[in-house]
Design a protein around this motif. Structure first.
Motif, PDB file in Angstrom:
ATOM      1  N   CYS A 164       0.838  -1.203   0.000  1.00  0.00           N
ATOM      2  CA  CYS A 164       0.000   0.000   0.000  1.00  0.00           C
ATOM      3  C   CYS A 164       0.872   1.253   0.000  1.00  0.00           C
ATOM      4  N   CYS A 207       0.034   3.143   3.691  1.00  0.00           N
ATOM      5  CA  CYS A 207       0.417   2.660   5.023  1.00  0.00           C
ATOM      6  C   CYS A 207       1.522   1.606   4.996  1.00  0.00           C
ATOM      7  N   CYS A 209      -6.392  -0.802  -0.356  1.00  0.00           N
ATOM      8  CA  CYS A 209      -5.583  -1.437   0.685  1.00  0.00           C
ATOM      9  C   CYS A 209      -6.530  -2.123   1.667  1.00  0.00           C
ATOM     10  N   CYS A 229      -5.685  -0.240   5.507  1.00  0.00           N
ATOM     11  CA  CYS A 229      -6.120   1.127   5.834  1.00  0.00           C
ATOM     12  C   CYS A 229      -7.287   1.584   4.957  1.00  0.00           C
TER      13      CYS A 229
HETATM   14 ZN   LIG Z   1      -2.855   0.935   3.481  1.00  0.00          ZN
END
Ligand SMILES: [Zn+2]
Ligand SMILES: [Zn+2]
Length: 277
Positions: free
Chosen positions: A216, A219, A252, A255
C-alpha cells in the motif's frame, strides 16, 4: 504468544492442514520470500467438512478466516493462512460444476486479512445414485477415480466410506451394500484426494502471493490490489451512463485507502438501458 516483529525480510506464515495443501501453497509464497510452516496437529475437519459430518455454520470467508486466525494462535506466528473451497453448479446455466477457492492471509499484528479468490469450471464436483455396478465404469471415468477420491454413502449410513483407494476395494464395498438398495456416491472434494482441486488451490496461492507482494502506498501494508471497478461508462450513442466500467480501483485491505484510474473509453450501445433496453 510470541509474535514476530516488523522485520520485512522475515515473513513466516502458518497453515493448518491435514489434507496436503502445504505442497500447493508453499511454492508460490516462497517465490515472494515467505516461508510457510505446516501445522498438522489440529483437525480442521472439526470446523466443518464437505461430507456433512459437521455442519458448516458460518460463511465461506468466515471459515477461512477462522482457520487463519487459529493458525496464528497455535503457531505464535504473525501470519496465518486460511483455505476454504466451495462447490456447486455454475452461476449461469447451472449445467456444469463450479469451484470457488478462497485463500487468505491474516496479519495478527495489524489485524487484517489479504484475500485471493479463484473461480472456475475446473472441478469434478458431482454426485450419483448407484443402482447397480453396470453404471460404475462411467462414474469412475467422470470422477477421475482412483486418482481422485470417491465417497460412498452419507455420514451415518452403513455404507459410508471415504477411504476406498482402488477399484477392487470400491467394487467389493459397493457389491456388499447394494444388496440393501441404491447407494449415494460423490466425488471427494478434500484436497489430498482431489488433484483438480489442489491445482486450483495452487492458482489461488499464486494470486495471493501477487497480492501480498503489492504494498500500500499509504500505510505500507501488504495486499494492495485491484477491486471491482465503478460502473457508469457513457454510452457511445446517447452518452447515458451504462453498467460498463468507467473507473478502475485499487484498495488497501488494511487502511482502506483507494487509488482510482478513470477509463476514457465509451461503452457500446448494447450495454445502454436507453438504446438497448
Ligand atoms: Zn494501506
Ligand atoms: Zn445509449
Amino acid at each position: 504468544m510470541p509474535r514476530e516483529g516488523g522485520n520485512m525480510t522475515e515473513r513466516r506464515a502458518a497453515l493448518l492442514t491435514r489434507h496436503g495443501k502445504h505442497a500447493a501453497i508453499a511454492p508460490a509464497l516462497a517465490g515472494i520470500g515467505w516461508d510457510l510452516t505446516l501445522m498438522d496437529s489440529f483437525d480442521t475437519d472439526s470446523l466443518g467438512t464437505f461430507t456433512g459430518e459437521v455442519a458448516r455454520a458460518c460463511s465461506h470467508r468466515d471459515a477461512a478466516l477462522t482457520k487463519a486466525k487459529l493458525a496464528c494462535e497455535l503457531s505464535g506466528l504473525r501470519y496465518g493462512i486460511g483455505s476454504e473451497g466451495s462447490f456447486g453448479a455454475d452461476p449461469w446455466l447451472g449445467s456444469c460444476g463450479w469451484a470457488t477457492e478462497l485463500l487468505l492471509c491474516w496479519d495478527a499484528e495489524r489485524q487484517y486479512a489479504v484475500e485471493a479468490w479463484m473461480r472456475g469450471p475446473e472441478t469434478n464436483f458431482r454426485h450419483w445414485t448407484l443402482h447397480d455396478l453396470a453404471a460404475l465404469p462411467d462414474i469412475m471415468l467422470q470422477a477421475g477415480f482412483p486418482t481422485h477420491g470417491l465417497i460412498v454413502g452419507r455420514p451415518g449410513e452403513a455404507a459410508f466410506h471415504k477411504a476406498l483407494t482402488d477399484e477392487a476395494a470400491l467394487r467389493a464395498h459397493l457389491a456388499r451394500h447394494l444388496a440393501g438398495g441404491p447407494l449415494h456416491l460423490e466425488c471427494d472434494m478434500r484436497a489430498h484426494r482431489n488433484p483438480t482441486r489442489m491445482a486450483m488451490i495452487a492458482r489461488a496461492a499464486a494470486a495471493l502471493a501477487e497480492r501480498l507482494a503489492s504494498v500500500c502506498p499509504g500505510c505500507g501494508a501488504s495486499g494492495f490490489g485491484e477491486i471491482a471497478p465503478l460502473a457508469g461508462a457513457p454510452c457511445q450513442d446517447c452518452g447515458a451512463p451504462t453498467r460498463q466500467a468507467c473507473v478502475r480501483r485499487w484498495q488497501c485491505p488494511c487502511c482502506q485507502a483507494t487509488r482510482e484510474q478513470p477509463l476514457r473509453a465509451a461503452a457500446s450501445p448494447q450495454y445502454c438501458d436507453y438504446c438497448n433496453p
